[in-house]
Design a protein around this motif. Sequence first.
Motif, PDB file in Angstrom:
ATOM      1  N   PRO A   1      12.492  27.300 -14.802  1.00 50.18           N
ATOM      2  CA  PRO A   1      13.593  26.564 -15.437  1.00 50.18           C
ATOM      3  C   PRO A   1      14.526  25.834 -14.477  1.00 50.18           C
ATOM      4  N   ALA A   2      14.393  26.038 -13.181  1.00 50.88           N
ATOM      5  CA  ALA A   2      15.323  25.427 -12.225  1.00 50.88           C
ATOM      6  C   ALA A   2      15.269  23.905 -12.322  1.00 50.88           C
ATOM      7  N   ARG A   3      16.455  23.279 -12.193  1.00 49.85           N
ATOM      8  CA  ARG A   3      16.554  21.821 -12.297  1.00 49.85           C
ATOM      9  C   ARG A   3      17.164  21.222 -11.037  1.00 49.85           C
ATOM     10  N   VAL A   4      16.848  19.926 -10.856  1.00 49.91           N
ATOM     11  CA  VAL A   4      17.374  19.161  -9.719  1.00 49.91           C
ATOM     12  C   VAL A   4      17.759  17.781 -10.244  1.00 49.91           C
ATOM     13  N   PRO A   5      18.517  17.004  -9.452  1.00 53.81           N
ATOM     14  CA  PRO A   5      18.826  15.631  -9.880  1.00 53.81           C
ATOM     15  C   PRO A   5      17.543  14.835 -10.121  1.00 53.81           C
ATOM     16  N   ALA A   6      17.611  13.936 -11.077  1.00 49.30           N
ATOM     17  CA  ALA A   6      16.424  13.154 -11.451  1.00 49.30           C
ATOM     18  C   ALA A   6      15.881  12.378 -10.258  1.00 49.30           C
ATOM     19  N   ARG A   7      14.581  12.287 -10.191  1.00 51.67           N
ATOM     20  CA  ARG A   7      13.895  11.607  -9.090  1.00 51.67           C
ATOM     21  C   ARG A   7      13.520  10.190  -9.520  1.00 51.67           C
ATOM     22  N   ILE A   8      13.809   9.222  -8.692  1.00 46.78           N
ATOM     23  CA  ILE A   8      13.530   7.817  -8.992  1.00 46.78           C
ATOM     24  C   ILE A   8      12.219   7.426  -8.316  1.00 46.78           C
ATOM     25  N   PRO A   9      11.238   6.950  -9.051  1.00 55.37           N
ATOM     26  CA  PRO A   9       9.961   6.555  -8.446  1.00 55.37           C
ATOM     27  C   PRO A   9      10.154   5.509  -7.355  1.00 55.37           C
ATOM     28  N   GLY A  10       9.492   5.707  -6.240  1.00 56.68           N
ATOM     29  CA  GLY A  10       9.572   4.760  -5.131  1.00 56.68           C
ATOM     30  C   GLY A  10      10.693   5.041  -4.171  1.00 56.68           C
ATOM     31  N   GLU A  11      11.614   5.935  -4.526  1.00 53.97           N
ATOM     32  CA  GLU A  11      12.739   6.233  -3.642  1.00 53.97           C
ATOM     33  C   GLU A  11      12.548   7.536  -2.890  1.00 53.97           C
ATOM     34  N   GLY A  12      11.427   8.241  -3.134  1.00 50.37           N
ATOM     35  CA  GLY A  12      11.124   9.449  -2.393  1.00 50.37           C
ATOM     36  C   GLY A  12      10.315   9.107  -1.157  1.00 50.37           C
ATOM     37  N   GLY A  13       9.366   9.967  -0.828  1.00 48.39           N
ATOM     38  CA  GLY A  13       8.551   9.752   0.356  1.00 48.39           C
ATOM     39  C   GLY A  13       7.474   8.697   0.182  1.00 48.39           C
ATOM     40  N   LEU A  14       7.240   8.264  -1.066  1.00 47.09           N
ATOM     41  CA  LEU A  14       6.208   7.267  -1.321  1.00 47.09           C
ATOM     42  C   LEU A  14       6.829   6.007  -1.916  1.00 47.09           C
ATOM     43  N   PRO A  15       6.635   4.853  -1.293  1.00 42.49           N
ATOM     44  CA  PRO A  15       7.168   3.608  -1.857  1.00 42.49           C
ATOM     45  C   PRO A  15       6.334   3.164  -3.061  1.00 42.49           C
ATOM     46  N   SER A  16       6.914   2.316  -3.871  1.00 38.27           N
ATOM     47  CA  SER A  16       6.200   1.780  -5.029  1.00 38.27           C
ATOM     48  C   SER A  16       5.122   0.798  -4.585  1.00 38.27           C
ATOM     49  N   LEU A  17       3.958   0.908  -5.219  1.00 39.07           N
ATOM     50  CA  LEU A  17       2.874  -0.052  -4.996  1.00 39.07           C
ATOM     51  C   LEU A  17       2.797  -1.060  -6.125  1.00 39.07           C
ATOM     52  N   GLY A  18       3.706  -0.951  -7.083  1.00 33.08           N
ATOM     53  CA  GLY A  18       3.706  -1.848  -8.227  1.00 33.08           C
ATOM     54  C   GLY A  18       4.098  -1.095  -9.481  1.00 33.08           C
ATOM     55  N   PRO A  19       4.516  -1.817 -10.507  1.00 32.41           N
ATOM     56  CA  PRO A  19       4.982  -1.161 -11.723  1.00 32.41           C
ATOM     57  C   PRO A  19       3.844  -0.539 -12.527  1.00 32.41           C
ATOM     58  N   ALA A  20       4.213   0.484 -13.309  1.00 34.54           N
ATOM     59  CA  ALA A  20       3.283   1.057 -14.269  1.00 34.54           C
ATOM     60  C   ALA A  20       2.964  -0.010 -15.321  1.00 34.54           C
ATOM     61  N   PRO A  21       1.781   0.015 -15.905  1.00 38.58           N
ATOM     62  CA  PRO A  21       0.733   1.036 -15.807  1.00 38.58           C
ATOM     63  C   PRO A  21      -0.258   0.832 -14.685  1.00 38.58           C
ATOM     64  N   GLY A  22       0.015  -0.066 -13.737  1.00 39.38           N
ATOM     65  CA  GLY A  22      -0.855  -0.244 -12.596  1.00 39.38           C
ATOM     66  C   GLY A  22      -1.964  -1.251 -12.824  1.00 39.38           C
ATOM     67  N   THR A  23      -2.915  -1.257 -11.896  1.00 39.01           N
ATOM     68  CA  THR A  23      -4.002  -2.239 -11.925  1.00 39.01           C
ATOM     69  C   THR A  23      -5.322  -1.659 -12.438  1.00 39.01           C
ATOM     70  N   TYR A  24      -5.605  -0.391 -12.148  1.00 38.98           N
ATOM     71  CA  TYR A  24      -6.895   0.183 -12.538  1.00 38.98           C
ATOM     72  C   TYR A  24      -7.083   0.191 -14.054  1.00 38.98           C
ATOM     73  N   VAL A  25      -5.994   0.432 -14.775  1.00 42.26           N
ATOM     74  CA  VAL A  25      -6.102   0.528 -16.229  1.00 42.26           C
ATOM     75  C   VAL A  25      -6.456  -0.814 -16.872  1.00 42.26           C
ATOM     76  N   ARG A  26      -6.241  -1.892 -16.150  1.00 41.52           N
ATOM     77  CA  ARG A  26      -6.516  -3.228 -16.699  1.00 41.52           C
ATOM     78  C   ARG A  26      -7.963  -3.666 -16.478  1.00 41.52           C
ATOM     79  N   MET A  27      -8.724  -2.873 -15.729  1.00 39.27           N
ATOM     80  CA  MET A  27     -10.120  -3.231 -15.457  1.00 39.27           C
ATOM     81  C   MET A  27     -10.957  -3.049 -16.723  1.00 39.27           C
ATOM     82  N   LYS A  28     -11.675  -4.079 -17.116  1.00 39.03           N
ATOM     83  CA  LYS A  28     -12.500  -4.021 -18.323  1.00 39.03           C
ATOM     84  C   LYS A  28     -13.930  -3.642 -17.981  1.00 39.03           C
ATOM     85  N   ALA A  29     -14.558  -2.905 -18.888  1.00 38.37           N
ATOM     86  CA  ALA A  29     -15.950  -2.511 -18.689  1.00 38.37           C
ATOM     87  C   ALA A  29     -16.871  -3.687 -18.990  1.00 38.37           C
TER      88      ALA A  29
END
Length: 600
Positions: A572-600
Amino acid sequence: MTTDRTTPLPDIDALSRNATLLIEEFTRTAGAYMKPISQADPLDPELAKPPEEVNDVVKTLGTVVERWMVDPQKSLEAQKKLSDAFITLWGSTWHRLQGEEASPVALPEAKDNRFKHAEWSTNPIFDFIKQSYLITSRWAEELVDEADGIDEHTRHKAQFYLRQIVGALSPSNFVMTNPELIRHTLQENGANLVRGMKMLAEDIEAGKGQLRVRQTDPSGFEVGVNVAVSPGEVVFRNDLMELIQYSPTTETVLKRPFLIVPPWINKFYILDLNPSKSLIGWMVSQGLTVFCISWVNPDERHADKDFESYMREGIEAAIDAIGVATGESEVAAAGYCVGGTLLAVTLAMQAATGNKRINSATFLTTQVDFTHAGDLKVFADEEQIRSIEARMKKRGYLEGSGMATAFNMLRPNDLIWSYVVNNYVKGQTPSAFDLLYWNADATRMPAANHSFYLRNCYLDNTLAQGRMILGNVRLDLKKVKVPIFNLATREDHIAPAISVFEGSSKFGGKVDYVLAGSGHIAGVVNPPSKPKYGFWTGGAAKGRLEDWISAATEHKGSWWPYWFEWLEKQAPARVPARIPGEGGLPSLGPAPGTYVRMKA
């Protein structure tokens, strides 16, 4: 057929014009079907061979016929039973034609929507056609069920194949034997058939010579625009997956981050269809730091990516990345369908190696024991798997349409023939439906991965038996001690409730089995704001499923809040909300990303 005041006589000129147009569209349709054949090597011996699936159907049903023919007396009794039923039906129909009342000989099941139109019952001729079909199809099903001397797998295949044939031959599928379609065609002077033939040609062209039945209007949706719209950032990417971290909507979040492992046989956004029924969005609103894997849509470059690759480069790489992004070394995780099977394999690997980084597991309609895996086991005997492997070897992957067709065949009347009638006979474009858009957004499967999955899960069931070997490590689910929430759904045709129930006993720790209403998708995607189905709780999955259900507590509404309460109690322990891209990993682009757009 007689007409009445509600059915105007057709316009002969319009009917003639539409007949000409129908011939033109039929020519186009035939051309779309023949195009891949005309472009192929005429000396290719494969062109002369019937599809392997056809061979297996003939072989399987032929085995049933042979077993009946060896006992002439029993065969004669079966034929007499069919004859007696038709004699009774003839008598009943004769009375009805004389204006007298007569009890039906065969009635459709309550959930069978094919014969809902009133004239299937009020018109003696169409009632006769309907009952003839029901009598014959049920008689054929009994022949399969009562055939002596065949193994259960062959019987299961025969039942499945017969169901496909029976569904295809239903009089509800054809204009001249369906009163609703006759009236519809007369009212439109045949224009519906022209539109239908045009759509048929388009769908064969889209399938490159194979019919790809459309179930929805694809123009109504776009990934990242009105489906898969929860805000977030891609924070990690490798050859197999992108990792999405979703943006928080609360000031604080649970300290332990949460990883979702979706199936790779579909795209992840079934859990993020739209804001009103997004499980991902709801989880974020409860204060979870949600990460979700978005699998690549593989091609020939991924042919050698096997089950271990998906574990190492998928789940374990995601946990590594989550650690960099949040500073946390432990996660809670959920796996959906085959994504859950992969999650279970990962848990067993971590238990075997001592690298225990997943401290809580949620399985959504997941199988780890494939003893009762339902109708998909029809496709998983040695001969058929070798055939699939041979096809995959040519390209390095299995086409997504293959699995989509298999899933549709589990419910052919609802998922195939209702659309065939609506599209190609009524000439009506399917409505825009996000779930069916997602269902049609198919993904391929790498050859090595799919072969391992079919053989180790459906064919040999090695995970449940403690015999699965991955990375030279034997996996034993009994060593998995983390708390598990195991969700099944009552009407699941892909991961049957009994299969999930019995799989619960394979783990070594506490497992909370929960049974939701509806099926594989609707039972999971059942938001608290608009719940359609309830759920049942009863603790551990012990004894028989029927007894567990009888003693279980039924709850109205969605299972989601019940599950979150279970999850929150663990950490149950809580911490301040984490913002994507502001932690140890930078953003590579907005969700939903590129892989999901690949068509079969």
